[in-house]
Write a protein that holds these residues in place. Structure first.
Motif: not given
Length: 84
Positions: A10-32
């Motif tokens: 519904t909006e311009p955005s990005y998706l990040t996929v990462f391991p559940d045990d990370l304590c913060s969201i990574p800065l890289a995106s997998n899809l834009n």
């Protein structure tokens, strides 16, 4: 190894996929993507282990930056430790 597809954003955005045990969201995106697009991409992500901020072992997280989106994840395979 998963093929990750986003559809009906519904909006311009990005998706990040990462391991559940990370304590913060990574800065890289997998899809834009832009509103209304369907975008696939191959993603290689490790599974979580029970440490840090993990909610579960063997899990991954999907983070969508803005709006709403449908996410489809097709598992292709996995890597194991090398035999010695």
């Amino acid at each position: 190894v998963i093929n990750t597809t986003v559809t009906q954003p519904t909006e311009p955005s990005y998706l990040t996929v990462f391991p559940d045990d990370l304590c913060s969201i990574p800065l890289a995106s997998n899809l834009n993507y832009l509103p209304g697009q369907t975008v696939p991409n191959l993603v290689i992500v490790r599974l979580s282990i029970m440490q840090g901020c993990a909610n579960a072992a063997g899990a991954i997280d999907f983070y969508n930056s803005a709006g709403t989106v449908h996410v489809i994840a097709d598992v292709f395979g996995y890597f194991t430790a090398a035999a010695i």
